[in-house]
Design a protein around this motif. Structure first.
Motif, PDB file in Angstrom:
ATOM      1  N   ARG A  14       0.837  -1.199   0.000  1.00  0.00           N
ATOM      2  CA  ARG A  14       0.000   0.000   0.000  1.00  0.00           C
ATOM      3  C   ARG A  14       0.878   1.257   0.000  1.00  0.00           C
ATOM      4  NH1 ARG A  14      -0.729   4.627   2.371  1.00  0.00           N
ATOM      5  NH2 ARG A  14      -0.505   3.708   4.442  1.00  0.00           N
ATOM      6  N   ASP A  15       1.486   1.593   1.120  1.00  0.00           N
ATOM      7  CA  ASP A  15       2.325   2.797   1.170  1.00  0.00           C
ATOM      8  C   ASP A  15       3.527   2.629   0.237  1.00  0.00           C
ATOM      9  OD1 ASP A  15       3.801   5.078   1.991  1.00  0.00           O
ATOM     10  OD2 ASP A  15       2.934   4.960   3.983  1.00  0.00           O
ATOM     11  N   GLY A  16       4.126   1.443   0.275  1.00  0.00           N
ATOM     12  CA  GLY A  16       5.288   1.173  -0.579  1.00  0.00           C
ATOM     13  C   GLY A  16       4.933   1.275  -2.043  1.00  0.00           C
ATOM     14  N   THR A 202       3.228   2.371  15.286  1.00  0.00           N
ATOM     15  CA  THR A 202       4.092   3.420  14.712  1.00  0.00           C
ATOM     16  C   THR A 202       4.005   3.346  13.193  1.00  0.00           C
ATOM     17  OG1 THR A 202       6.084   2.058  14.501  1.00  0.00           O
ATOM     18  CG2 THR A 202       5.716   3.117  16.635  1.00  0.00           C
ATOM     19  N   HIS A 203       4.163   4.489  12.565  1.00  0.00           N
ATOM     20  CA  HIS A 203       4.205   4.543  11.096  1.00  0.00           C
ATOM     21  C   HIS A 203       5.109   5.724  10.768  1.00  0.00           C
ATOM     22  CE1 HIS A 203       2.296   4.150   6.981  1.00  0.00           C
ATOM     23  NE2 HIS A 203       2.902   5.323   6.896  1.00  0.00           N
ATOM     24  N   CYS A 204       6.383   5.459  10.542  1.00  0.00           N
ATOM     25  CA  CYS A 204       7.343   6.558  10.414  1.00  0.00           C
ATOM     26  C   CYS A 204       7.942   6.624   9.020  1.00  0.00           C
ATOM     27  CB  CYS A 204       8.447   6.382  11.454  1.00  0.00           C
ATOM     28  SG  CYS A 204       7.795   6.417  13.140  1.00  0.00           S
ATOM     29  N   HIS A 205       8.036   7.838   8.532  1.00  0.00           N
ATOM     30  CA  HIS A 205       8.652   8.048   7.215  1.00  0.00           C
ATOM     31  C   HIS A 205      10.094   8.488   7.383  1.00  0.00           C
ATOM     32  CE1 HIS A 205       5.663   7.141   4.135  1.00  0.00           C
ATOM     33  NE2 HIS A 205       4.812   7.294   5.149  1.00  0.00           N
ATOM     34  N   ASN A 206      10.843   8.279   6.316  1.00  0.00           N
ATOM     35  CA  ASN A 206      12.300   8.347   6.430  1.00  0.00           C
ATOM     36  C   ASN A 206      12.915   9.619   5.866  1.00  0.00           C
ATOM     37  OD1 ASN A 206      14.449   6.873   7.476  1.00  0.00           O
ATOM     38  ND2 ASN A 206      15.087   6.187   5.444  1.00  0.00           N
ATOM     39  N   GLY A 238      10.640   7.096   1.833  1.00  0.00           N
ATOM     40  CA  GLY A 238      10.282   5.733   2.243  1.00  0.00           C
ATOM     41  C   GLY A 238       9.795   5.602   3.668  1.00  0.00           C
ATOM     42  N   ASN A 239       9.500   4.353   4.003  1.00  0.00           N
ATOM     43  CA  ASN A 239       9.007   3.995   5.340  1.00  0.00           C
ATOM     44  C   ASN A 239      10.133   3.378   6.157  1.00  0.00           C
ATOM     45  OD1 ASN A 239       6.353   3.806   3.676  1.00  0.00           O
ATOM     46  ND2 ASN A 239       5.711   3.676   5.795  1.00  0.00           N
ATOM     47  N   ALA A 240       9.797   3.037   7.386  1.00  0.00           N
ATOM     48  CA  ALA A 240      10.739   2.268   8.200  1.00  0.00           C
ATOM     49  C   ALA A 240      10.953   0.924   7.502  1.00  0.00           C
ATOM     50  CB  ALA A 240      10.159   2.055   9.589  1.00  0.00           C
TER      51      ALA A 240
HETATM   52 ZN   LIG Z   1       2.875   6.467   5.086  1.00  0.00          ZN
END
Ligand SMILES: [Zn+2]
Length: 470
Positions: A14-16, A202-206, A238-240
């Motif tokens: 999804r996010d990726g 948690t939902h952290c962006h990079n 990106g994401n974690a």
């Molecule tokens: Zn996101």
């Protein structure tokens, strides 16, 4: 041992998948979802059903096929989205509706054009509606880390009362710092009524390279679900990265006393599969699964690694599914590593032969940086054709330039000529070739490929393998 169990929520699909160049078709998503199942993730966010028919179909197909993990479908906080997500999730063994609504003033004012009161009401209603359809409901206050904290507490409390079972705290724009993010999770734990009944996520962006650090800080303050992606793909930076989160906990249980159900030996294959499907390669130095993550070139590292991998490896390549710790042969490699690679290629040499191969190897490595097995085999052939003789000419290979001068004399001759091991160290062949001095009575040999006179590596002890590459 009762280590708290961390739920791994994978949002690669999804996010990726939303990130540029990472879009996948339904078949590819299904294939990857099956791999994520093998990997042991707890939740697969399979898509955003209202976003497109393709997303809808992907969620539907994955729901029908992948039975062990929870399958989540994303929805904005409105009836149409929630209904569409629920429709796509119909066949799932363990469905989850994931509702989100921005809560920061900047999003409310410029994007949604609603007041805080309207936001609160909309969140509450959407969660209530989702809950009427599905027992497992997650709510995300988008841009939570830039939301006024008392208001965030109010929203979280309202959605818990409305039936949310997981509350996710997104650092949507990747703005937070680890202490700050951890503090936010702690504040929610302390101030929100009913928070102990739900899972904090948690939902952290990079964007500042802190997605993994922020996620771990959140876990330390009470979060029990981490949203992450394979290879760290996701919006913008990106994401974690899932593999980094999992391995941080596995390698450092003294600092992170948590466990996940991820079978880490499938990490590498999962990463490779994603890279193949999206054709977005993994950066070579990417932690855990990058091409160089377990490659050691420096001589001191190689020598230590061969004696005991723990000298330089904090985890084994096998533990994350990398086939073999590859020792890259380059000019900083020691002869111990070279001997091992020769052995792996089916050639064992006596010390004197190995000396010869090593001399040529160093010169070659200086020119071509990375000596491949094919180069090495050719070099071995040259030497075994009798090139060890002092009068022989090396470099008959088609690949490498021809030799320009005779080989150096045998070891015994130079030893008797009193060449000092220190100033004939092989490193000097590549770095100080021009300044090397010929000894009286000892003919100065030429550098095989460059033509400059060099001294050569004799009296080379194991100790020197250590020194070279420091
Ligand atoms: Zn996101």
């Amino acid at each position: 041992m009762d280590k708290p169990r961390i739920t791994i929520f994978d949002t690669t699909l999804r996010d990726g998948e939303q990130s540029p160049g990472c879009s996948m078709n339904v078949q590819e998503k299904l294939h990857l979802a099956q791999q994520l199942d093998r990997l042991g993730v707890d939740v697969i966010e399979a898509g955003f059903p209202i976003a497109s028919d393709g997303d809808f179909e992907a969620v539907q197909r994955i729901s029908a096929t992948v039975r062990r993990p929870i399958i989540a479908g994303l929805a904005r906080a409105c009836t149409g989205d929630v209904d569409r997500a629920w429709q796509a999730l119909q066949g799932a063994a363990h469905p989850r509706i994931h509702v989100f609504l921005a809560t920061s003033d900047i999003h409310l004012k410029y994007k949604l054009r609603i007041t805080r009161e309207q936001c609160l009401e909309q969140a509450r209603n959407a969660v209530r509606h989702a809950k009427s359809l599905c027992a497992d409901v997650e709510f995300s206050p988008e841009d939570a880390t830039r939301t006024d904290v008392p208001f965030l507490c109010q929203v979280v409390e309202a959605v818990i009362a409305a039936g949310a079972t997981t509350v996710n705290i997104p650092d949507t724009v990747g703005y937070s710092m680890p202490e700050e993010y951890g503090q936010l999770i702690r504040t929610l734990c302390e101030k929100v009524a009913g928070i102990d009944k739900v899972t904090i996520s948690t939902h952290c962006h990079n964007d500042l390279g802190l997605a993994v650090a922020n996620s771990l800080a959140g876990v330390q303050q009470g979060a029990r679900q981490v949203e992450c992606t394979i290879n760290g793909i996701g919006e913008r930076a990106g994401n974690a990265s899932l593999e980094e989160i999992v391995m941080a906990m596995r390698v450092r249980p003294d600092r992170y006393r948590y466990e996940t159900a991820v079978a880490s030996e499938h990490l590498y294959a999962s990463s490779q599969m994603l890279a193949e499907i999206t054709r977005v390669p993994v950066q070579p130095n990417k932690a855990i699964i990058g091409r160089n993550a377990f490659a050691h070139e420096a001589g001191i590292h190689q020598d230590g690694m061969l004696k005991n991998p723990l000298t330089y490896e904090i985890m084994t390549p096998q533990s994350v599914g990398v086939p073999d710790s590859r020792l890259v042969l380059g000019k900083h490699s020691g002869r111990h590593a070279l001997a091992l690679r020769c052995e792996q290629l089916g050639h064992q040499f006596e010390r004197r032969e190995l000396d010869e191969i090593y001399r040529r190897f160093v010169v070659l490595a200086d020119r071509i940086k990375k000596v491949q097995d094919s180069h090495l085999l050719e070099l071995i052939q040259d030497v075994s054709r009798g090139a060890v003789s002092p009068n022989d000419v090396t470099g008959q290979s088609k690949k490498f330039p021809p030799a320009t001068a005779p080989l150096p004399f045998p070891r015994a001759a130079s030893a008797s000529a009193g060449i000092n091991a220190n100033d004939s160290h092989p490193a000097q062949i590549s770095t100080n070739a021009g300044q090397a001095q010929a000894r009286p009575g000892v003919p100065a040999p030429a550098n095989w490929f460059g033509g400059a006179p060099v001294t050569h590596a004799d009296h080379h002890t194991e100790q020197e393998d250590y020194l070279w590459g420091v």
